[in-house]
Motif scaffolding. Structure first.
Motif, PDB file in Angstrom:
ATOM      1  N   GLY A  70       0.853  -1.186   0.000  1.00 17.71           N
ATOM      2  CA  GLY A  70       0.000   0.000   0.000  1.00 17.71           C
ATOM      3  C   GLY A  70       0.882   1.227   0.000  1.00 17.71           C
ATOM      4  O   GLY A  70       1.783   1.343   0.833  1.00 17.71           O
ATOM      5  N   ILE A  88      -4.063   6.474   0.857  1.00 14.75           N
ATOM      6  CA  ILE A  88      -5.137   5.488   0.780  1.00 14.75           C
ATOM      7  C   ILE A  88      -4.574   4.065   0.760  1.00 14.75           C
ATOM      8  O   ILE A  88      -5.180   3.136   1.285  1.00 14.75           O
ATOM      9  N   ASP A  95      -3.984   3.028   4.267  1.00 17.68           N
ATOM     10  CA  ASP A  95      -5.280   2.707   4.879  1.00 17.68           C
ATOM     11  C   ASP A  95      -5.724   1.300   4.485  1.00 17.68           C
ATOM     12  O   ASP A  95      -6.241   0.542   5.308  1.00 17.68           O
ATOM     13  N   ALA A  96      -5.516   0.944   3.211  1.00 16.89           N
ATOM     14  CA  ALA A  96      -5.899  -0.378   2.727  1.00 16.89           C
ATOM     15  C   ALA A  96      -5.084  -1.479   3.405  1.00 16.89           C
ATOM     16  O   ALA A  96      -5.627  -2.516   3.799  1.00 16.89           O
ATOM     17  N   LEU A 116      -6.277  -2.058   6.925  1.00 19.12           N
ATOM     18  CA  LEU A 116      -7.516  -2.832   6.943  1.00 19.12           C
ATOM     19  C   LEU A 116      -7.233  -4.314   6.666  1.00 19.12           C
ATOM     20  O   LEU A 116      -7.767  -5.189   7.358  1.00 19.12           O
ATOM     21  N   ASP A 141      -3.709   5.558  -4.615  1.00 17.18           N
ATOM     22  CA  ASP A 141      -4.694   6.573  -4.969  1.00 17.18           C
ATOM     23  C   ASP A 141      -4.629   6.887  -6.463  1.00 17.18           C
ATOM     24  O   ASP A 141      -3.563   6.832  -7.071  1.00 17.18           O
ATOM     25  N   ILE A 162      -7.551   3.259  -6.229  1.00 20.93           N
ATOM     26  CA  ILE A 162      -8.721   3.763  -5.499  1.00 20.93           C
ATOM     27  C   ILE A 162      -8.899   5.238  -5.833  1.00 20.93           C
ATOM     28  O   ILE A 162      -7.978   6.051  -5.662  1.00 20.93           O
ATOM     29  N   GLU A 200     -14.252   4.675   3.217  1.00 16.09           N
ATOM     30  CA  GLU A 200     -14.208   3.535   4.143  1.00 16.09           C
ATOM     31  C   GLU A 200     -14.912   2.319   3.525  1.00 16.09           C
ATOM     32  O   GLU A 200     -14.445   1.194   3.648  1.00 16.09           O
ATOM     33  N   LEU A 212     -12.683   0.972   0.739  1.00 14.21           N
ATOM     34  CA  LEU A 212     -11.569   0.197   1.307  1.00 14.21           C
ATOM     35  C   LEU A 212     -12.015  -1.225   1.646  1.00 14.21           C
ATOM     36  O   LEU A 212     -11.266  -2.179   1.426  1.00 14.21           O
ATOM     37  N   ALA A 218     -12.139  -2.977  -1.601  1.00 13.09           N
ATOM     38  CA  ALA A 218     -10.768  -3.226  -2.052  1.00 13.09           C
ATOM     39  C   ALA A 218     -10.172  -4.429  -1.328  1.00 13.09           C
ATOM     40  O   ALA A 218      -9.473  -5.244  -1.936  1.00 13.09           O
ATOM     41  N   SER A 219     -10.470  -4.567  -0.042  1.00 13.26           N
ATOM     42  CA  SER A 219      -9.984  -5.713   0.725  1.00 13.26           C
ATOM     43  C   SER A 219     -10.529  -7.018   0.147  1.00 13.26           C
ATOM     44  O   SER A 219      -9.794  -8.001  -0.030  1.00 13.26           O
TER      45      SER A 219
END
Length: 189
Positions: free
Chosen positions: A6, A21, A24-25, A28, A91, A131, A157, A160, A163-164
């Motif tokens: 990420g 971002i 953040d991914a 998560l 991003d 993203i 959110e 994400l 995306a997961s």
């Protein structure tokens, strides 16, 4: 083994910005798949674990965005990871907030982190999860280093989370299957 990276910048001032971002991914994915990010290696913070039966290495490079390739190439060389087992999450200003796009290759599209990875891998063939963070209304740097509005953050959110699931699908079923399932998803206004 899959390498899942990420992109972002280290430091509190960059936390939750559009450009982070990817971090953040990874946070998560770390939480959802119980993969602690507890090691400093490959010029980044990383953790090893499993998504399904596949071993994965999660990395948040600590090189700052423009040198992300340094972190990626160290992990690739150490584990002898093939390009089709690399997933980069980042991003994309050409996608609206609420959109996500999976690709297997392509240009950097002006993204300095991707430029660095392409240069270090000497290839543009690696998996990407892009993203959408929306296009800037003004200056590019202030846009990508800025934070989302409250409304957009709520959408992000959710993206994400999608995306997961897309990364899980890429690992378990392949990138083409993930593209078929997730490239049409849109949470745009």
């Amino acid at each position: 083994m899959y390498l899942i990276v990420g992109l972002g910048n280290i430091g509190k001032e960059y936390d939750k910005t559009r450009h982070n971002i990817g971090f953040d991914a990874i946070n998560l994915l770390s939480k959802e798949y119980n993969i602690p990010l507890n090691r400093k290696k490959f010029k980044g913070t990383c953790g090893e674990g499993f998504i399904g039966s596949e071993k994965v290495l999660l990395i948040k490079p600590e090189t700052y965005m423009n040198c992300s390739g340094e972190s990626v190439i160290e992990a690739v060389n150490f584990y002898k990871i093939a390009n089709d087992k690399i997933i980069i999450i980042y991003d994309d200003i050409s996608l609206n907030v609420g959109r996500m796009r999976i690709r297997t290759k392509g240009s950097a599209g002006g993204h300095n982190g991707i430029k660095s990875i392409i240069a270090h891998l000497n290839s543009d063939e690696f998996n990407r999860v892009k993203i959408g963070v929306g296009s800037p209304k003004g200056e590019l740097v202030s846009h990508v280093l800025g934070r989302f509005s409250k409304e957009h953050r709520e959408v992000i959110e959710k993206v994400l989370g999608i995306a997961s699931k897309a990364v899980e699908c890429m690992v378990k079923e392949g990138t083409v299957e993930a593209m078929n399932k997730f490239n049409s998803v849109s949470l745009e206004d």
